[in-house]
Design a protein around this motif. Structure first.
Motif, mmCIF file in Angstrom:
data_model
loop_
_atom_site.group_PDB
_atom_site.id
_atom_site.type_symbol
_atom_site.label_atom_id
_atom_site.label_comp_id
_atom_site.label_asym_id
_atom_site.label_seq_id
_atom_site.Cartn_x
_atom_site.Cartn_y
_atom_site.Cartn_z
ATOM 1 N N SER A 189 0.824 -1.215 0.000
ATOM 2 C CA SER A 189 0.000 0.000 0.000
ATOM 3 C C SER A 189 0.854 1.258 0.000
ATOM 4 C CB SER A 189 -0.899 0.023 1.238
ATOM 5 O OG SER A 189 -1.742 -1.092 1.257
ATOM 6 N N GLY A 190 0.489 2.181 -0.901
ATOM 7 C CA GLY A 190 1.067 3.511 -0.903
ATOM 8 C C GLY A 190 0.031 4.502 -0.404
ATOM 9 N N SER A 191 0.354 5.763 -0.417
ATOM 10 C CA SER A 191 -0.583 6.770 0.089
ATOM 11 C C SER A 191 -1.776 6.981 -0.845
ATOM 12 C CB SER A 191 0.132 8.100 0.315
ATOM 13 O OG SER A 191 0.624 8.610 -0.913
ATOM 14 N N LYS A 192 -1.616 6.632 -2.145
ATOM 15 C CA LYS A 192 -2.694 6.855 -3.116
ATOM 16 C C LYS A 192 -3.469 5.588 -3.474
ATOM 17 C CE LYS A 192 -0.218 10.653 -5.270
ATOM 18 N NZ LYS A 192 0.494 11.064 -6.494
ATOM 19 N N GLY A 193 -2.919 4.414 -3.154
ATOM 20 C CA GLY A 193 -3.589 3.173 -3.506
ATOM 21 C C GLY A 193 -2.703 1.983 -3.247
ATOM 22 N N CYS A 194 -3.114 0.818 -3.768
ATOM 23 C CA CYS A 194 -2.375 -0.398 -3.453
ATOM 24 C C CYS A 194 -2.209 -1.312 -4.660
ATOM 25 C CB CYS A 194 -3.044 -1.148 -2.318
ATOM 26 S SG CYS A 194 -4.707 -1.721 -2.686
ATOM 27 N N LEU A 195 -1.188 -2.148 -4.548
ATOM 28 C CA LEU A 195 -0.914 -3.229 -5.481
ATOM 29 C C LEU A 195 -1.203 -4.511 -4.720
ATOM 30 C CD1 LEU A 195 0.341 -4.121 -8.252
ATOM 31 C CD2 LEU A 195 2.525 -4.238 -7.039
ATOM 32 N N THR A 196 -2.045 -5.382 -5.275
ATOM 33 C CA THR A 196 -2.430 -6.599 -4.576
ATOM 34 C C THR A 196 -2.248 -7.818 -5.462
ATOM 35 O OG1 THR A 196 -4.761 -6.797 -5.232
ATOM 36 C CG2 THR A 196 -4.258 -5.239 -3.477
ATOM 37 N N CYS A 197 -2.282 -8.972 -4.811
ATOM 38 C CA CYS A 197 -2.287 -10.227 -5.558
ATOM 39 C C CYS A 197 -3.722 -10.541 -5.963
ATOM 40 C CB CYS A 197 -1.687 -11.347 -4.711
ATOM 41 S SG CYS A 197 -2.708 -11.833 -3.314
#
Length: 87
Positions: free
Chosen positions: A21-29
């Motif tokens: 997770s970053g401050s603007k959104g996330c990368l997920t599996c």
């Protein structure tokens, strides 16, 4: 890529459920549903077939929420490229 600026979450299930997770959104599996991100108006990108954070960075993005798309995240870019936009 240095992931120290990101929050990393791993739940060890049959395969790991991974989120960066970053401050603007996330990368997920692929464990998580894009429908949920869209319904809640969140910026997210999904990669599949990964077992580690390092694999997430190299994997190609398979799905993108409309909010993440507005930030420049696109299907086909690497997870690393997506995270730079979600930072």
């Amino acid at each position: 890529m240095d992931l120290n600026d990101f929050k990393k979450t791993c739940h060890q299930l049959e395969r790991p459920l991974l989120v960066i997770s970053g401050s603007k959104g996330c990368l997920t599996c692929g464990y998580l549903s894009m429908d949920s991100f869209e319904r809640n108006g969140d910026a997210a990108a999904i990669v599949r077939g990964v077992n580690t954070y390092e694999e997430m960075l190299l994997a190609l993005v398979q799905e993108v929420s409309s909010r993440a798309e507005a930030l420049g995240v696109q299907v086909g870019m690497t997870g690393e490229a997506a995270l730079k936009l979600l930072r």
